[in-house]
Design a protein around this motif. Structure first.
Motif, PDB file in Angstrom:
ATOM      1  N   LEU A  22       0.791  -1.103  -0.094  1.00 28.30           N
ATOM      2  CA  LEU A  22       0.102   0.137  -0.035  1.00 28.30           C
ATOM      3  C   LEU A  22       0.818   1.116   0.021  1.00 28.30           C
ATOM      4  N   TYR A  23       1.908   1.207   0.911  1.00 24.49           N
ATOM      5  CA  TYR A  23       2.712   2.244   0.775  1.00 24.49           C
ATOM      6  C   TYR A  23       3.411   2.689  -0.639  1.00 24.49           C
ATOM      7  N   GLU A  24       3.976   1.576  -1.002  1.00 28.65           N
ATOM      8  CA  GLU A  24       4.713   1.701  -2.531  1.00 28.65           C
ATOM      9  C   GLU A  24       3.672   2.000  -3.584  1.00 28.65           C
ATOM     10  N   GLY A  25       2.234   1.687  -3.428  1.00 30.03           N
ATOM     11  CA  GLY A  25       1.461   1.951  -4.380  1.00 30.03           C
ATOM     12  C   GLY A  25       0.963   3.446  -4.398  1.00 30.03           C
ATOM     13  N   HIS A  26       1.044   4.003  -3.271  1.00 31.16           N
ATOM     14  CA  HIS A  26       0.950   5.572  -3.247  1.00 31.16           C
ATOM     15  C   HIS A  26       1.894   6.323  -3.361  1.00 31.16           C
ATOM     16  N   GLN A  27       2.974   5.797  -4.047  1.00 26.27           N
ATOM     17  CA  GLN A  27       4.362   6.434  -4.509  1.00 26.27           C
ATOM     18  C   GLN A  27       4.094   6.258  -6.262  1.00 26.27           C
ATOM     19  N   ARG A  28       3.211   5.616  -6.736  1.00 26.11           N
ATOM     20  CA  ARG A  28       2.711   5.335  -8.020  1.00 26.11           C
ATOM     21  C   ARG A  28       2.005   6.584  -8.433  1.00 26.11           C
ATOM     22  N   PRO A  29       1.644   6.795  -9.876  1.00 24.15           N
ATOM     23  CA  PRO A  29       0.627   7.702 -10.429  1.00 24.15           C
ATOM     24  C   PRO A  29      -0.788   7.527  -9.756  1.00 24.15           C
ATOM     25  N   VAL A 236      -7.668  10.847   5.797  1.00 22.42           N
ATOM     26  CA  VAL A 236      -8.261   9.860   5.353  1.00 22.42           C
ATOM     27  C   VAL A 236      -7.475   8.949   4.456  1.00 22.42           C
ATOM     28  N   ASP A 237      -7.888   7.876   4.102  1.00 28.44           N
ATOM     29  CA  ASP A 237      -7.095   7.019   3.373  1.00 28.44           C
ATOM     30  C   ASP A 237      -7.245   7.334   1.768  1.00 28.44           C
ATOM     31  N   SER A 238      -8.551   7.864   1.387  1.00 32.38           N
ATOM     32  CA  SER A 238      -8.905   8.435   0.026  1.00 32.38           C
ATOM     33  C   SER A 238      -9.754   9.360   0.261  1.00 32.38           C
ATOM     34  N   ALA A 265      -5.171  15.603   4.542  1.00 32.99           N
ATOM     35  CA  ALA A 265      -4.424  14.912   3.493  1.00 32.99           C
ATOM     36  C   ALA A 265      -5.175  13.355   3.543  1.00 32.99           C
ATOM     37  N   ASP A 266      -4.826  12.457   2.317  1.00 32.63           N
ATOM     38  CA  ASP A 266      -5.314  11.181   2.387  1.00 32.63           C
ATOM     39  C   ASP A 266      -3.846  10.764   2.193  1.00 32.63           C
ATOM     40  N   LEU A 267      -3.555   8.956   1.971  1.00 32.50           N
ATOM     41  CA  LEU A 267      -2.588   8.354   1.933  1.00 32.50           C
ATOM     42  C   LEU A 267      -1.609   8.939   0.744  1.00 32.50           C
ATOM     43  N   TYR A 268      -2.090   9.492  -0.107  1.00 31.19           N
ATOM     44  CA  TYR A 268      -0.954  10.337  -1.040  1.00 31.19           C
ATOM     45  C   TYR A 268      -0.443  11.299  -0.535  1.00 31.19           C
ATOM     46  N   GLY A 269      -0.747  12.093   0.388  1.00 23.33           N
ATOM     47  CA  GLY A 269      -0.040  13.229   0.811  1.00 23.33           C
ATOM     48  C   GLY A 269       0.635  12.727   1.997  1.00 23.33           C
ATOM     49  N   ILE A 285      -6.480  11.789  13.730  1.00 22.21           N
ATOM     50  CA  ILE A 285      -7.516  10.767  13.227  1.00 22.21           C
ATOM     51  C   ILE A 285      -7.545  10.354  11.851  1.00 22.21           C
ATOM     52  N   PHE A 286      -7.650   9.141  11.588  1.00 22.40           N
ATOM     53  CA  PHE A 286      -7.512   8.480  10.255  1.00 22.40           C
ATOM     54  C   PHE A 286      -8.848   7.809  10.077  1.00 22.40           C
ATOM     55  N   LYS A 287      -9.507   8.024   8.910  1.00 20.78           N
ATOM     56  CA  LYS A 287     -10.670   7.372   8.426  1.00 20.78           C
ATOM     57  C   LYS A 287     -10.335   6.399   7.593  1.00 20.78           C
ATOM     58  N   ASN A 288     -10.569   5.112   7.697  1.00 25.34           N
ATOM     59  CA  ASN A 288     -10.456   4.129   6.717  1.00 25.34           C
ATOM     60  C   ASN A 288     -11.561   3.993   5.933  1.00 25.34           C
ATOM     61  N   GLY A 289     -11.854   4.537   4.697  1.00 20.81           N
ATOM     62  CA  GLY A 289     -13.077   4.179   3.694  1.00 20.81           C
ATOM     63  C   GLY A 289     -12.787   3.109   2.687  1.00 20.81           C
ATOM     64  N   GLY A 290     -11.548   2.621   2.425  1.00 21.05           N
ATOM     65  CA  GLY A 290     -11.209   1.809   1.340  1.00 21.05           C
ATOM     66  C   GLY A 290     -11.311   2.171  -0.001  1.00 21.05           C
ATOM     67  N   GLY A 291     -11.232   1.378  -0.828  1.00 16.69           N
ATOM     68  CA  GLY A 291     -11.303   1.950  -2.449  1.00 16.69           C
ATOM     69  C   GLY A 291     -10.829   0.764  -3.048  1.00 16.69           C
ATOM     70  N   ALA A 292     -11.039   0.896  -4.356  1.00 18.46           N
ATOM     71  CA  ALA A 292     -10.862  -0.221  -5.478  1.00 18.46           C
ATOM     72  C   ALA A 292      -9.154  -0.364  -5.551  1.00 18.46           C
ATOM     73  N   HIS A 293      -8.504   0.912  -5.393  1.00 17.80           N
ATOM     74  CA  HIS A 293      -6.942   1.127  -5.692  1.00 17.80           C
ATOM     75  C   HIS A 293      -6.405   0.359  -4.587  1.00 17.80           C
ATOM     76  N   LEU A 294      -6.734   0.336  -3.281  1.00 13.90           N
ATOM     77  CA  LEU A 294      -6.361  -0.382  -2.375  1.00 13.90           C
ATOM     78  C   LEU A 294      -6.485  -1.745  -2.413  1.00 13.90           C
ATOM     79  N   ASP A 295      -7.559  -2.424  -3.011  1.00 17.18           N
ATOM     80  CA  ASP A 295      -7.859  -3.712  -3.516  1.00 17.18           C
ATOM     81  C   ASP A 295      -6.945  -4.159  -4.308  1.00 17.18           C
ATOM     82  N   LEU A 296      -6.418  -3.432  -5.370  1.00 15.00           N
ATOM     83  CA  LEU A 296      -5.780  -3.539  -6.335  1.00 15.00           C
ATOM     84  C   LEU A 296      -4.309  -3.607  -5.860  1.00 15.00           C
ATOM     85  N   MET A 297      -3.837  -2.978  -5.238  1.00 13.83           N
ATOM     86  CA  MET A 297      -2.388  -2.887  -4.654  1.00 13.83           C
ATOM     87  C   MET A 297      -2.325  -4.314  -3.895  1.00 13.83           C
ATOM     88  N   THR A 298      -3.288  -4.583  -2.968  1.00 12.52           N
ATOM     89  CA  THR A 298      -3.277  -5.713  -2.166  1.00 12.52           C
ATOM     90  C   THR A 298      -3.317  -6.920  -2.909  1.00 12.52           C
TER      91      THR A 298
END
Length: 306
Positions: A22-29, A236-238, A265-269, A285-298
């Motif tokens: 997930l960390y590496e995925g947020h360094q991508r476009p 937030v995560d996203s 900020a979200d995880l990209y920031g 405070i961090f709100k975990n809302g999920g998202g398909a991009h996180l599913d894809l990285m996983t």
């Protein structure tokens, strides 16, 4: 094409593997994401798609069938299609529960790794379901100084069952019944409930605490009260999957308790290092809302493990 089940990855993944993915995925476009919801009375088909340039694209679809429990069947069932980024070849179909379970706890663990105090010793989980169990393992591996994992649930017996299971697995877990008192002494708090009204109050939370909000996923759901959101630094995560979709933020925004600029900020920031904890006294405070991009990285990291 591979068909991937829970059994195929048993013993082959660590929580750190997915957190790193997930960390590496947020360094991508930045991901392009899109959701589709089809409904029939109480039943639904939810599809979430994401494309990350250089990583690939995928669609996770799950059915939500209200009457399945009476027939002894799971309420939620589904799968994820994973495609090669360059050729569009279908690489795999993965059990949706496998992706979701690893993604959800790792999402929160990454948020905590970026925001909580690294020397945190006490962890409170509000809730005692499948997500709570995953959180205990993910956070214990992420924060090596954890010496206490407290479990609280509206039904005390469920907290006791989960705490015993975790203790038998070697974790320092115990069930607790005084939620305000335990909140006051916790370094990190995760909420994984189905609450529609706030279950976590700002007046209970002391300086330096990291709050991880997971449970709310619909417009009428929330776990933290306005006082808590106003008291802490909010992340937030996203942005795309939380601000306009989940009651945790939509309700206080509508009420004027917070503004959009309060969501820093979200995880990209966060991964870029542009935002984060400023001092040991910050409440984050961090709100975990999920998202398909996180599913894809996983999903991509799961495929590497088999």
């Amino acid at each position: 094409m591979k068909i991937v089940t829970q059994e195929m990855i048993a013993g082959k993944l660590r929580w750190a593997d997915i957190i790193d993915a997930l960390y590496e995925g947020h360094q991508r476009p930045k991901a392009e994401i899109g959701d589709q919801l089809l409904s029939r009375s109480q039943d639904a088909l939810l599809s979430r798609a994401a494309w990350i340039d250089g990583l690939g694209f995928g669609v996770k679809s799950v059915s939500v069938m209200a009457n399945n429990a009476a027939a002894g069947l799971p309420t939620v069932q589904g799968g994820m299609l994973v495609f090669d980024d360059r050729t569009g070849v279908l690489e795999a179909v993965i059990d949706s529960d496998l992706v979701t379970n690893w993604k959800t706890a790792s999402d929160s663990a990454l948020g905590a790794k970026l925001l909580a105090r690294p020397d945190s010793e006490s962890y409170l989980i509000v809730g005692a379901g499948v997500v709570a169990e995953s959180l205990a393992h993910a956070f214990s591996q992420t924060f090596p100084n954890l010496s206490r994992i407290d479990i609280w649930n509206r039904t005390p017996g469920k907290a006791e069952v989960l705490a015993r299971k975790l203790a038998n697995e070697g974790l320092p877990a115990s069930a607790v019944d005084d939620l305000p008192a335990v909140c006051a002494s916790a370094d990190i708090i995760s909420t994984a409930t189905m609450a529609k009204e706030p279950i976590l109050l700002g007046e209970w939370i002391g300086k330096g605490t990291h709050i991880d909000l997971i449970g709310a996923f619909k417009k009428d759901m929330r776990e933290a009260d306005n006082a808590l959101l106003q008291k802490g630094r909010l992340f937030v995560d996203s942005f795309e999957t939380t601000i306009d979709h989940i009651g945790e933020l939509m309700i206080p925004l509508t009420e004027g308790a917070i503004t959009r600029s309060d969501v820093l900020a979200d995880l990209y920031g966060l991964v870029a290092g542009s935002f984060g904890r400023r001092s040991d006294e910050d409440i984050t405070i961090f709100k975990n809302g999920g998202g398909a991009h996180l599913d894809l990285m996983t999903a991509k990291r799961i495929l590497q493990a088999i």
